[in-house]
Design a protein around this motif. Structure first.
Motif, PDB file in Angstrom:
ATOM      1  N   GLU A  20      24.501 -14.095 -65.203  1.00 20.43           N
ATOM      2  CA  GLU A  20      24.794 -12.725 -65.650  1.00 20.43           C
ATOM      3  C   GLU A  20      23.937 -12.325 -66.842  1.00 20.43           C
ATOM      4  OE1 GLU A  20      28.931 -12.495 -66.439  1.00 20.43           O
ATOM      5  OE2 GLU A  20      29.543 -12.807 -64.352  1.00 20.43           O
ATOM      6  N   GLU A  21      23.207 -13.270 -67.389  1.00 18.46           N
ATOM      7  CA  GLU A  21      22.376 -13.006 -68.566  1.00 18.46           C
ATOM      8  C   GLU A  21      20.998 -12.489 -68.163  1.00 18.46           C
ATOM      9  OE1 GLU A  21      23.230 -13.498 -71.799  1.00 18.46           O
ATOM     10  OE2 GLU A  21      25.238 -14.211 -71.357  1.00 18.46           O
ATOM     11  N   ALA A  22      20.379 -11.742 -69.087  1.00 17.98           N
ATOM     12  CA  ALA A  22      18.990 -11.350 -68.885  1.00 17.98           C
ATOM     13  C   ALA A  22      18.129 -12.611 -68.921  1.00 17.98           C
ATOM     14  CB  ALA A  22      18.543 -10.365 -69.968  1.00 17.98           C
ATOM     15  N   LEU A  23      16.984 -12.553 -68.285  1.00 14.25           N
ATOM     16  CA  LEU A  23      16.128 -13.723 -68.122  1.00 14.25           C
ATOM     17  C   LEU A  23      15.498 -14.143 -69.444  1.00 14.25           C
ATOM     18  CD1 LEU A  23      14.841 -15.669 -66.052  1.00 14.25           C
ATOM     19  CD2 LEU A  23      13.050 -13.971 -65.712  1.00 14.25           C
ATOM     20  N   THR A  24      15.687 -15.414 -69.802  1.00 10.60           N
ATOM     21  CA  THR A  24      15.076 -15.986 -70.994  1.00 10.60           C
ATOM     22  C   THR A  24      14.112 -17.080 -70.566  1.00 10.60           C
ATOM     23  OG1 THR A  24      17.042 -15.573 -72.346  1.00 10.60           O
ATOM     24  CG2 THR A  24      15.482 -17.208 -73.161  1.00 10.60           C
ATOM     25  N   VAL A  25      12.849 -16.957 -70.959  1.00  3.52           N
ATOM     26  CA  VAL A  25      11.844 -17.963 -70.650  1.00  3.52           C
ATOM     27  C   VAL A  25      11.167 -18.380 -71.951  1.00  3.52           C
ATOM     28  CG1 VAL A  25       9.715 -18.482 -69.412  1.00  3.52           C
ATOM     29  CG2 VAL A  25      11.455 -17.067 -68.327  1.00  3.52           C
ATOM     30  N   LEU A  26      11.249 -19.657 -72.275  1.00  3.44           N
ATOM     31  CA  LEU A  26      10.685 -20.169 -73.523  1.00  3.44           C
ATOM     32  C   LEU A  26       9.325 -20.785 -73.251  1.00  3.44           C
ATOM     33  CD1 LEU A  26      13.938 -21.916 -74.815  1.00  3.44           C
ATOM     34  CD2 LEU A  26      13.196 -19.561 -75.212  1.00  3.44           C
ATOM     35  N   SER A  27       8.331 -19.947 -73.052  1.00  8.84           N
ATOM     36  CA  SER A  27       7.018 -20.447 -72.625  1.00  8.84           C
ATOM     37  C   SER A  27       6.368 -21.346 -73.668  1.00  8.84           C
ATOM     38  CB  SER A  27       6.083 -19.282 -72.283  1.00  8.84           C
ATOM     39  OG  SER A  27       5.881 -18.451 -73.413  1.00  8.84           O
ATOM     40  N   ASP A  28       6.712 -21.195 -74.927  1.00 10.86           N
ATOM     41  CA  ASP A  28       6.119 -22.042 -75.957  1.00 10.86           C
ATOM     42  C   ASP A  28       6.715 -23.433 -75.976  1.00 10.86           C
ATOM     43  OD1 ASP A  28       3.953 -21.041 -77.212  1.00 10.86           O
ATOM     44  OD2 ASP A  28       4.966 -20.347 -79.005  1.00 10.86           O
ATOM     45  N   ALA A  81      12.683  -1.887 -64.258  1.00 14.93           N
ATOM     46  CA  ALA A  81      13.448  -3.054 -63.785  1.00 14.93           C
ATOM     47  C   ALA A  81      13.136  -4.280 -64.622  1.00 14.93           C
ATOM     48  CB  ALA A  81      13.156  -3.313 -62.309  1.00 14.93           C
ATOM     49  N   LEU A  82      11.868  -4.468 -64.994  1.00  9.49           N
ATOM     50  CA  LEU A  82      11.492  -5.588 -65.856  1.00  9.49           C
ATOM     51  C   LEU A  82      12.198  -5.481 -67.204  1.00  9.49           C
ATOM     52  CD1 LEU A  82       9.689  -8.083 -66.518  1.00  9.49           C
ATOM     53  CD2 LEU A  82       7.988  -6.447 -67.375  1.00  9.49           C
ATOM     54  N   LYS A  83      12.230  -4.288 -67.761  1.00 12.45           N
ATOM     55  CA  LYS A  83      12.859  -4.074 -69.066  1.00 12.45           C
ATOM     56  C   LYS A  83      14.348  -4.397 -69.029  1.00 12.45           C
ATOM     57  CE  LYS A  83      11.827  -0.185 -71.081  1.00 12.45           C
ATOM     58  NZ  LYS A  83      11.562   1.288 -71.175  1.00 12.45           N
ATOM     59  N   ARG A  84      14.983  -4.163 -67.895  1.00 11.95           N
ATOM     60  CA  ARG A  84      16.408  -4.470 -67.755  1.00 11.95           C
ATOM     61  C   ARG A  84      16.656  -5.942 -67.435  1.00 11.95           C
ATOM     62  NH1 ARG A  84      16.111   0.296 -64.604  1.00 11.95           N
ATOM     63  NH2 ARG A  84      16.299  -0.931 -62.696  1.00 11.95           N
ATOM     64  N   SER A  85      15.603  -6.637 -67.012  1.00 11.60           N
ATOM     65  CA  SER A  85      15.769  -8.002 -66.488  1.00 11.60           C
ATOM     66  C   SER A  85      15.521  -9.101 -67.498  1.00 11.60           C
ATOM     67  CB  SER A  85      14.808  -8.217 -65.305  1.00 11.60           C
ATOM     68  OG  SER A  85      15.051  -7.303 -64.271  1.00 11.60           O
ATOM     69  N   VAL A  86      14.711  -8.842 -68.508  1.00  9.47           N
ATOM     70  CA  VAL A  86      14.306  -9.907 -69.426  1.00  9.47           C
ATOM     71  C   VAL A  86      14.814  -9.648 -70.838  1.00  9.47           C
ATOM     72  CG1 VAL A  86      12.234 -10.420 -68.078  1.00  9.47           C
ATOM     73  CG2 VAL A  86      12.091  -8.803 -69.991  1.00  9.47           C
ATOM     74  N   VAL A  87      14.977 -10.740 -71.560  1.00  8.81           N
ATOM     75  CA  VAL A  87      15.384 -10.651 -72.966  1.00  8.81           C
ATOM     76  C   VAL A  87      14.238 -10.076 -73.791  1.00  8.81           C
ATOM     77  CG1 VAL A  87      15.898 -12.048 -75.002  1.00  8.81           C
ATOM     78  CG2 VAL A  87      17.091 -12.488 -72.846  1.00  8.81           C
ATOM     79  N   HIS A  88      14.528  -9.023 -74.559  1.00  3.22           N
ATOM     80  CA  HIS A  88      13.510  -8.409 -75.421  1.00  3.22           C
ATOM     81  C   HIS A  88      13.366  -9.175 -76.730  1.00  3.22           C
ATOM     82  CE1 HIS A  88      13.439  -4.235 -73.373  1.00  3.22           C
ATOM     83  NE2 HIS A  88      14.109  -5.059 -72.593  1.00  3.22           N
ATOM     84  N   TYR A  89      14.496  -9.505 -77.311  1.00  4.22           N
ATOM     85  CA  TYR A  89      14.519 -10.219 -78.586  1.00  4.22           C
ATOM     86  C   TYR A  89      15.303 -11.527 -78.372  1.00  4.22           C
ATOM     87  CZ  TYR A  89      13.360  -5.554 -80.329  1.00  4.22           C
ATOM     88  OH  TYR A  89      12.768  -4.329 -80.535  1.00  4.22           O
ATOM     89  N   THR A 112      24.446  -5.957 -70.588  1.00  2.00           N
ATOM     90  CA  THR A 112      24.252  -4.618 -70.025  1.00  2.00           C
ATOM     91  C   THR A 112      23.014  -3.922 -70.563  1.00  2.00           C
ATOM     92  OG1 THR A 112      25.713  -3.708 -71.736  1.00  2.00           O
ATOM     93  CG2 THR A 112      26.708  -4.272 -69.607  1.00  2.00           C
ATOM     94  N   LEU A 113      22.532  -4.356 -71.724  1.00  2.36           N
ATOM     95  CA  LEU A 113      21.361  -3.709 -72.314  1.00  2.36           C
ATOM     96  C   LEU A 113      20.613  -4.717 -73.199  1.00  2.36           C
ATOM     97  CD1 LEU A 113      19.887  -0.995 -72.383  1.00  2.36           C
ATOM     98  CD2 LEU A 113      21.216  -0.384 -74.402  1.00  2.36           C
ATOM     99  N   PRO A 114      19.631  -5.443 -72.629  1.00  2.00           N
ATOM    100  CA  PRO A 114      18.905  -6.473 -73.391  1.00  2.00           C
ATOM    101  C   PRO A 114      18.201  -5.952 -74.637  1.00  2.00           C
ATOM    102  CG  PRO A 114      18.470  -6.661 -71.038  1.00  2.00           C
ATOM    103  CD  PRO A 114      19.202  -5.371 -71.232  1.00  2.00           C
ATOM    104  N   LEU A 115      17.915  -4.652 -74.660  1.00  2.00           N
ATOM    105  CA  LEU A 115      17.204  -4.074 -75.808  1.00  2.00           C
ATOM    106  C   LEU A 115      18.056  -4.044 -77.068  1.00  2.00           C
ATOM    107  CD1 LEU A 115      14.529  -2.695 -76.642  1.00  2.00           C
ATOM    108  CD2 LEU A 115      15.540  -0.510 -75.968  1.00  2.00           C
TER     109      LEU A 115
END
Length: 364
Positions: A119-127, A292-300, A322-325
């Motif tokens: 249910e969470e926005a997508l978090t990817v820790l690329s570093d 859709a990308l903006k709603r799908s991924v963690v901004h901060y 509901t709003l990753p921003l």
């Protein structure tokens, strides 16, 4: 845990998140005490940000949507598939690629299941992950972002599977590009750039005649560098001729490129990447896909220090699904003064308050 720029890292800080190498082994374990030698090594590896344990960030957890084990297994399969195809000759290539595509389909099924249950926005820790060759990590992450976008746009399971496989194989044509060009640390010459651009066409030719792979997978490889206004390559086609699946992969491809470390460029934070992509919305990229990308991924990401429009400073403690921003913050500074006691601020309940900047070099 607190997200901090490598430029602000000091000796005796404690690493909050393990950094992994391409074999799936820990390069530097969480809990390690930072030394000057470690800082020097992280800089050599071009790592831009790490997580550290601080009193300010106590209790803040950072979890990637996809586990380390799933990621490592997927990247290993991608590398194997690319290497097997690269080493095949003549008519054998199609047979080998057919077999490898079936292997990769199982990875897509697993990623779809993970995203569907989260249910969470997508978090990817690329570093937190280092790979000798960027292409394999990139292919995995583009697939992950593409699937998240497709899910947000309500594509069905069968459509998502095609999109995911198309994203996973979008760069398969790079097996025909000389390694010296792929790994060149500086700007490509005009001739090298022309050779690089051919990877989209070659990927299409590799995939288009496979029996078990839908033709649309080949079109994702062919069109992921095309742009709505005709400024892309290899054919310079415009919006009406670009398949919707390829429009998704195109946005995911750019987002990951911006948010990942490269030998010639430092990574950007997610909100910075999204701002760049939004500038191209409707011109280079499909507006619905960008939204859709903006709603799908963690901004901060959790652990990020942010400065607000009312001069308050806080650290992100958790996301609002509901709003990753607009995440939840722990406020610790007002008008330049450190507070004796912190308090929580839910940005969903404070519409007049806005995040102005991130402060990855902030240390107490």
């Amino acid at each position: 845990m607190q997200l901090i720029s490598i430029a602000a890292v000091k000796e005796d800080m404690v690493l909050g998140k393990t950094i992994w190498n391409d074999a799936g082994h820990p390069l530097l374990q969480e809990g390690a005490t930072i030394t000057s030698r470690i800082i020097q090594r992280l800089e050599q590896l071009n790592i831009q940000y790490i997580y550290v344990d601080t009193a300010l960030s106590k209790g803040i957890e950072i979890e990637e949507t996809v586990s380390v084990s799933v990621r490592n297994r997927a990247v290993k399969d991608i590398k194997q598939s690319f290497d097997v195809v690269r080493n095949s000759q003549g008519k054998n290539v199609a047979f080998v690629l057919e077999k490898q595509a079936q292997l990769l389909c199982s990875q897509i099924d697993e990623l779809i299941a993970i995203l569907s249950s989260s249910e969470e926005a997508l978090t990817v820790l690329s570093d937190a992950f280092l790979y000798d060759e960027y292409i394999y990590q990139h292919s995995f992450q583009v697939a992950l972002y593409s699937l998240a976008i497709a899910q947000e746009m309500h594509y069905n399971a069968e459509e998502m599977k095609i999109i995911g496989l198309g994203a996973l194989l979008h760069d398969i044509g790079k097996i025909a590009v000389p390694h010296s060009i792929l790994q060149k640390p500086g700007k490509l010459t005009d001739d090298e750039y022309e050779q690089m651009k051919e990877h989209a066409r070659y990927g299409f030719e590799l995939l288009r005649n496979l029996y078990s792979v839908p033709l649309l997978v080949a079109h994702c490889a062919f069109q992921h560098h095309e742009r709505l206004d005709g400024s892309g390559y290899p054919r310079g086609i415009t919006e009406k001729d670009i398949h919707p699946y390829a429009k998704i992969v195109a946005v995911a491809d750019v987002f990951d490129a911006l948010s990942s470390n490269r030998v010639y460029r430092s990574k950007l934070l997610p909100v910075e990447c999204l701002a760049i992509i939004e500038e191209g919305s409707g011109v280079s990229f499909d507006k619905k896909v960008v939204e859709a990308l903006k709603r799908s991924v963690v901004h901060y990401p959790n652990g990020t220090i942010v400065r607000l429009n009312d001069a308050r400073v806080g650290i992100v403690v958790r996301q609002n699904t509901t709003l990753p921003l607009r995440p939840n913050l722990r406020i610790f500074e007002e008008q330049g003064e450190r507070l004796k006691a912190t308090y929580e601020l839910n940005l969903l309940q404070a519409p007049q308050v806005k995040i102005m900047t991130t402060e990855p070099e902030y240390i107490l």
